[in-house]
Every structure is written in structure tokens, then in C-alpha cells.
Design a protein around this motif. Sequence first.
Motif, mmCIF file in Angstrom:
data_model
loop_
_atom_site.group_PDB
_atom_site.id
_atom_site.type_symbol
_atom_site.label_atom_id
_atom_site.label_comp_id
_atom_site.label_asym_id
_atom_site.label_seq_id
_atom_site.Cartn_x
_atom_site.Cartn_y
_atom_site.Cartn_z
ATOM 1 N N GLY A 37 33.756 33.217 49.043
ATOM 2 C CA GLY A 37 34.208 32.164 49.953
ATOM 3 C C GLY A 37 35.709 32.018 49.806
ATOM 4 N N GLU A 38 36.184 30.787 49.828
ATOM 5 C CA GLU A 38 37.608 30.564 49.612
ATOM 6 C C GLU A 38 37.948 30.764 48.142
ATOM 7 N N ALA A 39 39.167 31.170 47.883
ATOM 8 C CA ALA A 39 39.622 31.303 46.508
ATOM 9 C C ALA A 39 39.595 29.935 45.833
ATOM 10 N N PRO A 40 39.360 29.885 44.526
ATOM 11 C CA PRO A 40 39.185 28.590 43.853
ATOM 12 C C PRO A 40 40.459 27.751 43.833
ATOM 13 N N GLY A 41 40.267 26.441 43.973
ATOM 14 C CA GLY A 41 41.356 25.493 43.772
ATOM 15 C C GLY A 41 42.387 25.462 44.865
ATOM 16 N N PHE A 60 58.287 55.951 55.186
ATOM 17 C CA PHE A 60 57.628 55.159 54.145
ATOM 18 C C PHE A 60 57.593 53.690 54.534
ATOM 19 N N HIS A 61 56.587 53.010 53.984
ATOM 20 C CA HIS A 61 56.506 51.552 54.080
ATOM 21 C C HIS A 61 57.138 50.935 52.841
ATOM 22 N N ASP A 62 57.644 49.719 52.986
ATOM 23 C CA ASP A 62 58.134 48.933 51.856
ATOM 24 C C ASP A 62 57.838 47.464 52.172
ATOM 25 N N ARG A 63 56.590 47.083 51.957
ATOM 26 C CA ARG A 63 56.123 45.759 52.362
ATOM 27 C C ARG A 63 55.888 44.856 51.149
ATOM 28 N N TYR A 64 55.952 43.556 51.420
ATOM 29 C CA TYR A 64 55.490 42.612 50.410
ATOM 30 C C TYR A 64 54.624 41.555 51.077
ATOM 31 N N ALA A 65 53.679 41.033 50.293
ATOM 32 C CA ALA A 65 52.764 39.991 50.760
ATOM 33 C C ALA A 65 53.134 38.681 50.099
ATOM 34 N N GLN A 66 53.250 37.634 50.916
ATOM 35 C CA GLN A 66 53.644 36.323 50.412
ATOM 36 C C GLN A 66 52.656 35.275 50.909
ATOM 37 N N TYR A 67 52.465 34.227 50.119
ATOM 38 C CA TYR A 67 51.585 33.100 50.461
ATOM 39 C C TYR A 67 50.133 33.550 50.661
ATOM 40 N N THR A 68 49.703 34.511 49.882
ATOM 41 C CA THR A 68 48.334 35.034 50.004
ATOM 42 C C THR A 68 47.313 33.943 49.707
ATOM 43 N N ARG A 69 46.317 33.820 50.577
ATOM 44 C CA ARG A 69 45.243 32.845 50.377
ATOM 45 C C ARG A 69 43.882 33.514 50.224
ATOM 46 N N ASP A 70 43.755 34.740 50.711
ATOM 47 C CA ASP A 70 42.497 35.482 50.621
ATOM 48 C C ASP A 70 42.794 36.810 49.916
ATOM 49 N N PRO A 71 42.869 36.808 48.588
ATOM 50 C CA PRO A 71 43.269 38.019 47.859
ATOM 51 C C PRO A 71 42.286 39.163 48.068
ATOM 52 N N ILE A 72 42.823 40.375 48.061
ATOM 53 C CA ILE A 72 42.013 41.552 48.356
ATOM 54 C C ILE A 72 42.342 42.681 47.395
ATOM 55 N N LEU A 73 41.436 43.656 47.367
ATOM 56 C CA LEU A 73 41.659 44.945 46.741
ATOM 57 C C LEU A 73 41.670 46.006 47.830
ATOM 58 N N SER A 74 42.726 46.811 47.894
ATOM 59 C CA SER A 74 42.766 47.972 48.781
ATOM 60 C C SER A 74 42.340 49.181 47.972
ATOM 61 N N ASP A 188 29.258 34.830 40.936
ATOM 62 C CA ASP A 188 28.149 35.739 41.216
ATOM 63 C C ASP A 188 27.926 36.635 40.005
ATOM 64 N N ALA A 189 27.051 37.629 40.152
ATOM 65 C CA ALA A 189 26.654 38.468 39.023
ATOM 66 C C ALA A 189 27.804 39.298 38.473
ATOM 67 N N ALA A 190 28.796 39.618 39.296
ATOM 68 C CA ALA A 190 29.930 40.405 38.807
ATOM 69 C C ALA A 190 30.644 39.693 37.671
ATOM 70 N N ASP A 191 30.582 38.363 37.660
ATOM 71 C CA ASP A 191 31.289 37.600 36.644
ATOM 72 C C ASP A 191 30.576 37.602 35.300
ATOM 73 N N ASP A 192 29.423 38.255 35.220
ATOM 74 C CA ASP A 192 28.781 38.484 33.928
ATOM 75 C C ASP A 192 29.431 39.663 33.194
ATOM 76 N N LEU A 193 30.241 40.443 33.892
ATOM 77 C CA LEU A 193 30.858 41.632 33.315
ATOM 78 C C LEU A 193 32.190 41.279 32.672
#
Length: 321
Positions: A37-41, A60-74, A188-193
Motif C-alpha cells: 500500500g502506501e509507504a509507512p508514516g 546517456f541518461h543522467d537522472r535523479y528522483a526527488q520527493y519519492t513517495r512510492d519507492p521502487i526496485l528497477s 507481509d511474509a517477506a518481512d520474515d526474511l
Amino acid sequence: MTMNRRDALGLAALAVTPVSLQVAPADPLETLRLWPGEAPGGVRVTAVPVVVERSTDPAFHDRYAQYTRDPILSVVRPTRPNGASMLLIPGGGYRWAVVDKEGLDCARVFAAAGMTCYVLRYRLPGDGWAAGPDAPLQDAQRALRLVRAQTITEGRDPNRIAVLGASAGGHLAGMLTARPDATYDAVDAADDLSFRPNLSVLLYPVATLADPHAHAGSRHELLGEAPTSEIIAAYSLEQMDWAGRPPVFVLHAMDDAAVPVENSLGLIAALRAAAVPVEAHLFQEGGHGFGVRLIAGRPAQVWPELVLAWAARHGWLRDAV
């Protein structure tokens, strides 16, 4: 450990970097949201996320991400996976998180050597998250657990997960490795790891938050305007308890004018005092924030090969699975 043919092929693959391309490589199509869901807090968070492109060169790209609210893994997947995985945490002084230079660019290099790579886009401490300076660490701990969960479901090795952090991302990777406490409630179950990586690679890391060698911008973004000496000590890597932690690889340029090399020197001393296996490489020149593209043609450009050879000595380069 004797290096086999697969090891040699992996090292050779590292010679191919995005700098030789005429058109920037496409972004990976696979992304994983960290939180169901939403990130905590986030009740007080009103910032609007942005991704800014700084490059004017189509190569080439040279990007930065700011004010992230929905963190991701690429996710950057290898053609021939060898069972190992890597979580990459780019820098940005805790003001933003770079996307390419210390993220996707580096991930493609290590994916070419067989590692399944995950680039973290994490939340930032100054955006009003309830966890404050621990908000980025919440994302890093959750990310490592999700990577470990995916290694299990995909038949990779859950005990061959490295973290690679650069600059402020190196500070975050260091906290991920050293801090023993979970910073969020399980969802969720991933947090048991376990959220503990099995190897840690720290590139020109922000390590100390104490003067005279602190990176002032990172300290301000993480701890605020006037942190107490106790808070500074609690978030300085060289003052953490490293006993029993996994092997660490440290790399720094002696002419780094942004994050002084004393950050790494103090951390190396702390790791040695705690009997943590540590390998360190200090280069006369290279500056700061070079990733793989900005170091081409200089001695420090060999750093990915050094990391991979170190990983091989720890049994990480095996036949493709």
C-alpha cells in the motif's frame, strides 16, 4: 579460490560500459513496488515526486528522483544468471536519489557478469516521513527482504545477495549492513526474511557525520539543522557495532573534494577493529560520484573488475543457473 572460465567471462563482460553507446539504453521494463500500500508514516507528506533529466547527450541518461513517495526496485536481469543478486543504492546527498550514474549504469555492468540487479529508488528524510532519518533505511531493509524473497521463488541463492551503495547511498548501504534493528512493522511474509546483505560494496561512502570530515549536505538532509552529538554518533558508520557483519569492500579516490577519503579511512579502521573482512582500494585521482561512465580512461575505471574478483574469492561467481 581459483577463477574458472565463467569467472573470466564475467570479468571480460565488465569492459563493456554504456559510455560506448550512441543512444542511451532503454530502461528496464520490470519494476517492483516496495510496499503493498502506501509507504509507512506518510500522513504529513505532501511532496510531489519528480524525476529530472540532467543530460543533454542522447548517448546517456543522467537522472535523479526527488520527493519519492512510492519507492521502487528497477530490475536488471542478466542473460545468464549465476544465482547471485545485487541491490544497488545510488547516492544524491539524501536530497535526491540518482537513477542512472550509480544505479542503472552500474547495474548493467554487474548484470553482464551474471548478477540479477535491483536499483533502489528510496524515500528521502526531509520530506516529512514519520520515521525521519530512518525512512530511507526502512526502504533499504524492505528492498533487501523483497530481493531475498524473489531469489527463493526464482531458485536463486538467498545467501548470495550483495548491496552496493555509492556516496550517501553508501551510508545507507552501511546502515543496512550494520544496524541490527528492524525499522518498520512487518507487512507481509517477506518481512520474515533477513534484511542483512551477504556482502557490502561501499563506493566513496558518506561514513562519518561528525566534523571535520562530514559531508555537510548529507548530514543536514538526514539529521536536520543542529543535530546533537549523540544523534551524530548514532548515524556515523564508524561508530556503529560491526561485530559479526559480512565482508565489506571499500573504494575511494584520494582527491575526493565532496566526501573526504577520511570517511573511508575511519570506517576501514572500525571494520578492522571489529574483525570484519574488509578489502579497500584508494586511488590517487577520480574525484567523487564517478560511477562507471565518468571514470573511463582513469585508473579507477577498474573498480567493477576489482569488486567482481573480490566476489569470486568469496564464492560468488559460479556457473549459470
